[in-house]
Design a protein around this motif. Structure first.
Motif, short mmCIF file in Angstrom:
data_model
loop_
_atom_site.label_atom_id
_atom_site.label_comp_id
_atom_site.label_asym_id
_atom_site.label_seq_id
_atom_site.Cartn_x
_atom_site.Cartn_y
_atom_site.Cartn_z
N LEU A 277 54.14 55.72 127.09
CA LEU A 277 54.94 56.92 127.35
C LEU A 277 55.95 57.15 126.21
O LEU A 277 55.68 57.91 125.28
CB LEU A 277 55.66 56.79 128.69
N TYR A 278 57.10 56.50 126.26
CA TYR A 278 58.11 56.61 125.21
C TYR A 278 59.13 55.48 125.37
O TYR A 278 59.06 54.70 126.36
CB TYR A 278 58.80 57.97 125.21
N ASN A 279 60.04 55.39 124.41
CA ASN A 279 61.07 54.35 124.45
C ASN A 279 62.30 54.83 125.23
O ASN A 279 62.62 56.03 125.22
CB ASN A 279 61.51 53.97 123.03
N VAL A 280 62.94 53.87 125.88
CA VAL A 280 64.20 54.16 126.58
C VAL A 280 65.18 53.02 126.32
O VAL A 280 64.79 51.91 125.97
CB VAL A 280 64.00 54.34 128.10
N THR B 135 66.79 48.33 124.14
CA THR B 135 65.76 49.37 124.08
C THR B 135 64.40 48.75 124.37
O THR B 135 64.07 47.68 123.87
CB THR B 135 65.74 50.03 122.69
N PHE B 136 63.62 49.43 125.21
CA PHE B 136 62.27 48.95 125.54
C PHE B 136 61.36 50.16 125.69
O PHE B 136 61.83 51.31 125.75
CB PHE B 136 62.28 48.09 126.80
N ARG B 137 60.04 49.90 125.75
CA ARG B 137 59.07 51.01 125.83
C ARG B 137 58.45 51.06 127.21
O ARG B 137 58.03 50.03 127.75
CB ARG B 137 57.98 50.86 124.77
N GLU C 13 59.32 46.01 120.59
CA GLU C 13 58.58 44.81 120.98
C GLU C 13 58.33 44.76 122.49
O GLU C 13 57.23 44.47 122.94
CB GLU C 13 59.35 43.57 120.55
N LYS C 14 59.34 45.05 123.28
CA LYS C 14 59.21 44.89 124.74
C LYS C 14 58.57 46.14 125.34
O LYS C 14 59.03 47.26 125.17
CB LYS C 14 60.58 44.65 125.36
#
Length: 416
Positions: free
Chosen positions: A328-331, A322-324, A350-351
């Protein structure tokens, strides 16, 4: 030197000074004072301090090395003056020069009867073909410094050995004596500043011209986006010293970034983009400030089910991670092979990864200047890196010459 100077250099010097914020009360050109310089030559010959030499160049060099005088050195003053007059009409280039009567046994080889005038028939950019006998820098500099009221003549220290000649000529010609101030030339590592080294690179097309952003010319620095104030801070940080300085670009670029940061608009840019599809995310419009702390406006970015991220970031993301997408939002990476991510809401991750929306994106070509020369002095074939990428549509508002910050990438200048 009529063979090497041109109005292009004069115009560049004037424009460069204006760009740096330097003004002047008047302009003067040494070539406008050739009649007065000729009078000084005749005075030196009449005093027996200079003579006309018609020896071949090889013989002159050999005699200077061995400390042996040539026959021309002992000719009567009347004969030397007659040769001087013939230089203006009879002698051809290379057949006669004026030399200073120095000390042929001097340890300082500059004083071994150096050349003061030579015949050159190339048209001069300002005087055209008005003159054919031209002074060397050694002869013209002390005369002009004294006549023009220069109090402190500032010269780089490679002229140190020529200082003795400078003051000898002042004494012979009975001129006012300026004070010489010497300092080391400030060079940027692997970025030549000598016209002798730069001219071939321009003529051979290895650079885009005198304003190539890899060059440390004022035009090149301006095109690269370096501010005059950054140059001033950079130069003054080294002081007026004879210690050799050859810093890399980073110190200058660092000062420049400090000055650019408060006034540069921010935009999103993705180098070497990879398209990823987003599953389960709502269509969204977000307002992004053009600067995190200054009021430089805002722009609206629309996001549907697809964005572009940098290849370098994509390669480092593991399947299932999972990263941001920044601001915008996390994916979550659902399929590396399919380049599919799943919407993962908000929350601390974190990422963070830079992105550009699929809709309305703009193609961008980025030029990144590197060191022009390799450490061995050879031309660096990879000195101008080209990166293709894409940016948000708001970059259409960037004006020619404007400096902006592409977030997580760097400060850039729009080049027409």
């Amino acid at each position: 030197n009529p063979e090497k100077e041109s109005v292009e250099y004069v115009d560049a010097l004037r424009a460069g000074l204006q760009w740096l914020g330097i003004s002047w009360a008047s302009e003067s050109y040494t070539s406008d004072s050739i009649p007065e310089i000729y009078e000084c030559a005749e005075k030196a010959i009449a005093k027996g301090a200079a003579y006309v030499c018609t020896c071949p160049q090889k013989e002159i060099s050999a005699n200077r090395e061995s400390g042996k005088p040539c026959a021309c050195r002992g000719l009567p003053i009347e004969e030397a003056m007659a040769h001087w007059k013939k230089m203006h009409s009879v002698y051809k280039p290379g057949e006669a020069i004026v030399r200073f009567k120095g000390d042929l046994s001097a340890l300082n080889t500059v004083m071994r009867d150096p050349s003061l005038f030579r015949i050159m028939e190339a048209p001069h950019y300002r005087q055209e073909k008005k003159y054919r006998v031209w002074p060397t820098y050694d002869f013209a500099a002390p005369i002009m410094d004294s006549r023009e009221g220069i109090t402190h003549a500032m010269r780089t220290k490679e002229y140190e050995l020529r200082d003795e000649l400078y003051f000898k000529l002042i004494d012979v010609l009975e001129l006012r004596k300026p004070e010489l101030v010497e300092f080391s030339r400030l060079s940027i590592k692997n970025a030549p500043i000598s016209k002798r080294l730069l001219t071939p690179l321009v003529k051979e097309g290895k650079v885009m011209g005198w304003d190539d952003p890899r060059l440390p010319t004022l035009k090149g620095l301006a095109r690269r986006g370096i501010l005059p104030e950054a140059i001033k801070i950079f130069v003054l940080s080294f002081g007026l010293s004879k210690v050799e300085s050859e810093p890399g670009w980073e110190k200058l670029l660092s000062e420049n970034r400090k000055l650019l940061e408060p006034s540069s608009r921010h935009f999103f840019f993705v180098p070497n983009p990879v398209q990823i599809r987003i599953k389960g995310a709502p269509e969204k419009k977000i307002e992004l400030k053009c600067h995190p702390s200054k009021d430089l406006g805002a722009r609206i970015v629309s996001v549907a089910d697809s964005v572009f991220i940098p290849m370098a970031d994509f390669d480092k993301i593991s399947e299932g991670e999972t990263f941001r997408l920044k601001d915008l939002y996390n994916v979550k990476m659902a399929s590396k092979e399919g380049r599919i991510v799943e919407f993962a809401g908000d929350g601390m991750v974190e990422k963070k990864v830079q992105w550009v929306p699929d809709s309305g994106r703009m193609e961008v070509e980025m030029l990144i200047p590197r060191d022009l020369l390799n450490d061995d002095g050879s031309y660096n074939e990879n000195s101008l890196e080209k990166i293709s990428g894409c940016a948000e549509s708001a970059v259409e508002s960037i004006k020619d010459g404007e400096m902006v910050q592409f977030e997580r990438f760097g400060f850039c200048r729009m080049d027409k």
